[in-house]
Design an enzyme around this catalytic site. Sequence first.
Site, mmCIF file in Angstrom:
data_model
loop_
_atom_site.group_PDB
_atom_site.id
_atom_site.type_symbol
_atom_site.label_atom_id
_atom_site.label_comp_id
_atom_site.label_asym_id
_atom_site.label_seq_id
_atom_site.Cartn_x
_atom_site.Cartn_y
_atom_site.Cartn_z
ATOM 1 N N ARG A 1 -13.417 1.456 -5.069
ATOM 2 C CA ARG A 1 -14.858 1.753 -5.089
ATOM 3 C C ARG A 1 -15.447 1.928 -3.690
ATOM 4 O O ARG A 1 -16.545 2.448 -3.542
ATOM 5 C CB ARG A 1 -15.611 0.626 -5.807
ATOM 6 C CG ARG A 1 -15.371 0.631 -7.295
ATOM 7 C CD ARG A 1 -15.907 -0.626 -7.931
ATOM 8 N NE ARG A 1 -15.256 -1.801 -7.375
ATOM 9 C CZ ARG A 1 -15.498 -3.046 -7.761
ATOM 10 N NH1 ARG A 1 -16.380 -3.277 -8.693
ATOM 11 N NH2 ARG A 1 -14.855 -4.062 -7.204
ATOM 12 N N ASP B 1 -15.012 4.477 -9.301
ATOM 13 C CA ASP B 1 -15.170 3.205 -10.016
ATOM 14 C C ASP B 1 -14.540 3.403 -11.392
ATOM 15 O O ASP B 1 -15.001 4.240 -12.175
ATOM 16 C CB ASP B 1 -16.668 2.858 -10.129
ATOM 17 C CG ASP B 1 -16.870 1.493 -10.769
ATOM 18 O OD1 ASP B 1 -15.966 1.040 -11.519
ATOM 19 O OD2 ASP B 1 -17.918 0.870 -10.517
ATOM 20 N N LEU B 2 -13.487 2.645 -11.646
ATOM 21 C CA LEU B 2 -12.717 2.849 -12.883
ATOM 22 C C LEU B 2 -13.574 2.664 -14.130
ATOM 23 O O LEU B 2 -13.230 3.157 -15.201
ATOM 24 C CB LEU B 2 -11.532 1.879 -12.919
ATOM 25 C CG LEU B 2 -10.416 2.201 -11.932
ATOM 26 C CD1 LEU B 2 -9.446 1.036 -11.786
ATOM 27 C CD2 LEU B 2 -9.644 3.435 -12.385
ATOM 28 N N LYS C 1 2.190 -6.446 -13.960
ATOM 29 C CA LYS C 1 1.938 -7.640 -14.750
ATOM 30 C C LYS C 1 0.590 -8.234 -14.318
ATOM 31 O O LYS C 1 0.167 -7.974 -13.191
ATOM 32 C CB LYS C 1 3.064 -8.636 -14.552
ATOM 33 C CG LYS C 1 3.014 -9.361 -13.190
ATOM 34 C CD LYS C 1 3.868 -10.580 -13.160
ATOM 35 C CE LYS C 1 3.541 -11.435 -11.974
ATOM 36 N NZ LYS C 1 4.300 -12.625 -11.778
ATOM 37 N N GLU D 1 9.388 -21.762 -6.209
ATOM 38 C CA GLU D 1 8.552 -21.369 -5.062
ATOM 39 C C GLU D 1 8.156 -22.622 -4.309
ATOM 40 O O GLU D 1 7.864 -23.652 -4.927
ATOM 41 C CB GLU D 1 7.306 -20.641 -5.560
ATOM 42 C CG GLU D 1 7.619 -19.318 -6.239
ATOM 43 C CD GLU D 1 6.370 -18.687 -6.830
ATOM 44 O OE1 GLU D 1 5.724 -17.921 -6.112
ATOM 45 O OE2 GLU D 1 6.051 -18.979 -7.984
ATOM 46 N N HIS E 1 9.654 -12.415 -15.832
ATOM 47 C CA HIS E 1 10.796 -12.439 -14.912
ATOM 48 C C HIS E 1 11.985 -13.249 -15.440
ATOM 49 O O HIS E 1 13.115 -12.771 -15.464
ATOM 50 C CB HIS E 1 10.381 -13.001 -13.549
ATOM 51 C CG HIS E 1 9.191 -12.333 -12.949
ATOM 52 N ND1 HIS E 1 9.038 -10.967 -12.947
ATOM 53 C CD2 HIS E 1 8.088 -12.832 -12.340
ATOM 54 C CE1 HIS E 1 7.895 -10.661 -12.348
ATOM 55 N NE2 HIS E 1 7.297 -11.773 -11.985
ATOM 56 N N LYS F 1 5.769 -23.954 -8.895
ATOM 57 C CA LYS F 1 5.181 -23.837 -7.554
ATOM 58 C C LYS F 1 5.293 -25.183 -6.855
ATOM 59 O O LYS F 1 5.412 -26.215 -7.503
ATOM 60 C CB LYS F 1 3.720 -23.421 -7.669
ATOM 61 C CG LYS F 1 3.576 -22.007 -8.208
ATOM 62 C CD LYS F 1 2.286 -21.375 -7.771
ATOM 63 C CE LYS F 1 2.194 -19.937 -8.214
ATOM 64 N NZ LYS F 1 2.905 -19.003 -7.329
HETATM 65 P P1 NAP Z 1 -7.076 -7.337 -5.449
HETATM 66 O O1 NAP Z 1 -6.602 -7.691 -4.085
HETATM 67 O O2 NAP Z 1 -8.273 -8.014 -6.012
HETATM 68 O O3 NAP Z 1 -7.321 -5.759 -5.438
HETATM 69 C C1 NAP Z 1 -7.976 -5.091 -6.463
HETATM 70 C C2 NAP Z 1 -8.108 -3.622 -6.095
HETATM 71 O O4 NAP Z 1 -8.748 -2.949 -7.177
HETATM 72 C C3 NAP Z 1 -8.957 -3.363 -4.855
HETATM 73 O O5 NAP Z 1 -8.464 -2.217 -4.209
HETATM 74 C C4 NAP Z 1 -10.325 -3.082 -5.450
HETATM 75 O O6 NAP Z 1 -11.089 -2.331 -4.550
HETATM 76 C C5 NAP Z 1 -9.943 -2.287 -6.683
HETATM 77 N N1 NAP Z 1 -10.953 -2.346 -7.747
HETATM 78 C C6 NAP Z 1 -11.523 -3.428 -8.301
HETATM 79 N N2 NAP Z 1 -12.406 -3.064 -9.241
HETATM 80 C C7 NAP Z 1 -12.394 -1.713 -9.281
HETATM 81 C C8 NAP Z 1 -13.078 -0.732 -10.041
HETATM 82 N N3 NAP Z 1 -14.003 -1.082 -10.971
HETATM 83 N N4 NAP Z 1 -12.816 0.560 -9.832
HETATM 84 C C9 NAP Z 1 -11.902 0.925 -8.894
HETATM 85 N N5 NAP Z 1 -11.205 0.056 -8.154
HETATM 86 C C10 NAP Z 1 -11.454 -1.250 -8.340
HETATM 87 O O7 NAP Z 1 -5.915 -7.530 -6.525
HETATM 88 P P2 NAP Z 1 -4.318 -7.521 -6.297
HETATM 89 O O8 NAP Z 1 -3.883 -8.876 -5.877
HETATM 90 O O9 NAP Z 1 -3.956 -6.363 -5.453
HETATM 91 O O10 NAP Z 1 -3.775 -7.335 -7.794
HETATM 92 C C11 NAP Z 1 -3.822 -6.087 -8.477
HETATM 93 C C12 NAP Z 1 -2.979 -6.182 -9.749
HETATM 94 O O11 NAP Z 1 -1.627 -6.440 -9.430
HETATM 95 C C13 NAP Z 1 -3.382 -7.320 -10.682
HETATM 96 O O12 NAP Z 1 -3.096 -6.904 -11.988
HETATM 97 C C14 NAP Z 1 -2.421 -8.438 -10.294
HETATM 98 O O13 NAP Z 1 -2.247 -9.364 -11.340
HETATM 99 C C15 NAP Z 1 -1.175 -7.623 -10.056
HETATM 100 N N6 NAP Z 1 -0.194 -8.272 -9.190
HETATM 101 C C16 NAP Z 1 -0.537 -8.634 -7.909
HETATM 102 C C17 NAP Z 1 0.421 -9.187 -7.083
HETATM 103 C C18 NAP Z 1 0.115 -9.542 -5.656
HETATM 104 O O14 NAP Z 1 1.049 -9.916 -4.940
HETATM 105 N N7 NAP Z 1 -1.129 -9.447 -5.207
HETATM 106 C C19 NAP Z 1 1.725 -9.388 -7.557
HETATM 107 C C20 NAP Z 1 2.043 -8.989 -8.868
HETATM 108 C C21 NAP Z 1 1.069 -8.418 -9.657
HETATM 109 P P3 NAP Z 1 -12.711 -2.285 -4.603
HETATM 110 O O15 NAP Z 1 -13.185 -3.681 -4.932
HETATM 111 O O16 NAP Z 1 -13.103 -1.797 -3.263
HETATM 112 O O17 NAP Z 1 -13.058 -1.320 -5.670
#
Ligand code: NAP
Length: 488
Positions: free
Chosen positions: A43, A86-87, A142, A210, A234, A334
């Site tokens: 966004r 914005d999704l 996931k 972990e 996993h 953890k």
């Molecule tokens: P995050 O850091 O909160 O990032 C979320 C992303 O989505 C940001 O780029 C955010 O940008 C965007 N976003 C949020 N609302 C939006 C909207 N309405 N429209 C468009 N973009 C939007 O989350 P994350 O940790 O990267 O995790 C993302 C996914 O991966 C989740 O399903 C999580 O469970 C999974 N996951 C994460 C990890 C990890 O290591 N982090 C590992 C495995 C799985 P803006 O707010 O600027 O829009």
Amino acid sequence: MSFDLVLFGGTGDLAWRKLMPALFQAFRHGSLPAGGRIIGVARDDLTDQAYRELIQARFEEVEGAKRPNAAEFEKFASLLHFVRLDLSKPEDYARLKERLDSRSADTVVMYLATSPALFTTACEQIGKSGLATPRTRIVLEKPLGHDLASNRQINETVRSVFEEQQIFRIDHYLGKPAVQNLFALRFGNALFEPIWKREYIANIQITIAEDLGVEKRGAFYENTGALRDMVQNHALQLLCAVGMEPPIDSSADAIRDEKLKVLRSLKPWTQESLERHTVRGQYIAGTAYGERVQGYREEPGVDPDSRTETFVALRTEIQNWRWSGVPFYIRTGKRLASRDARIEVNFRPTPHPIFPAPEGASNQLAISLQPKDGLELHLLAQGQDGRGKGARADGTALSPVQLDLDFDKRFGAERVGAYERLLLDVIAGRLNLFVRSDEQEAAWRWVEPILDFWQTGKPRSYAAGTWGPSASSAMIARDGYNWSEENG
Ligand code: NAP
């Protein structure tokens, strides 16, 4: 072959910590097909140039070996683009369509690296706005749902827009080199398959430990817990890789059919087995690497009365001819004593021992996934002079030795990381290492009785920096076995 890789959530944690470094490694290794674009979507109102600068700054936090130097980043940056979207706003999707229509790439990959709460809306809007074409593939991270019903709902929505062959459900454990090598070891060599069965194998242990706590993800973890976060996906995928029958060929569906059979053969839960063969724990304050660390309930975003489990240990069986009666133990948690993910295949002792050997000694094949990738084969051998525990004057006593294959050392720089491998597979359309919807549903179906059982009661406490509650050791000891770190 040209591709457009659209990273929904392109500014998020997953994108910069895992996906960008993996894409850069593929670029550096020359394996990323030429003529590609990586389009970040979020966004924020960013220009392409501002997005490139943001990603470059984020690379500073990535481990040194995966970080580009200035000249490398300049080349890589030419692939990076940004679209504000914005999704949750249907009208915004036209902007992405316009960018994608500005050329006609052979393959368009849409990677949903954003909150799962947005998956359904995003898929529906991708469909309605004409973004889903036969050239499109969708990647889902996931967690895919919170239980069987929500998982089915997501799968139904995604399948109303895409064919199953276009859907790539990521389980990054399947991309780990050690798991590839488990398949290679089992189905590319003649040595192990004849003894890969109940007659020769006493038990199998899967550990995903972990050493860190929940860090900044307390609020997310509070609603998830270790069973949903690690076991449903996993750990069960690892169990499938060890337990499956040889597939008829190496095609995606042949492999996934065999994994599905394993999931369907898991012993159903009864009240008695839920009580005896499941253990849940939650860490309290303790010591990690010499430092005092707080308990789970003190972590930011966590309910001070939380009943969420940060540790799970389970015992199950695969009910078929190959494995009947062989216990499979799974444990994950953890703030455990070390960061260690491994599968241990413990063979039965020799039927008629003629050499003295240490108590309980037998062969073991250990597949190590973390912190290093490798295989260790534990054997018993005679030392040169017969000294040591259980030694006899004639020098016939056996002692443990191991053959150690360290993939990091053996394959070094050519090694392909899990996300790199999986991203390249999506671009190439290879589904072998991705999870089919029926596998996911079977895994949820098996896990749900545990979730229901845990609706009441509370987890057992364990001190941070230990191997979890003592009930975990007691569970396995009832079968006459130990977790490997207890073998000394
Ligand atoms: P995050 O850091 O909160 O990032 C979320 C992303 O989505 C940001 O780029 C955010 O940008 C965007 N976003 C949020 N609302 C939006 C909207 N309405 N429209 C468009 N973009 C939007 O989350 P994350 O940790 O990267 O995790 C993302 C996914 O991966 C989740 O399903 C999580 O469970 C999974 N996951 C994460 C990890 C990890 O290591 N982090 C590992 C495995 C799985 P803006 O707010 O600027 O829009």
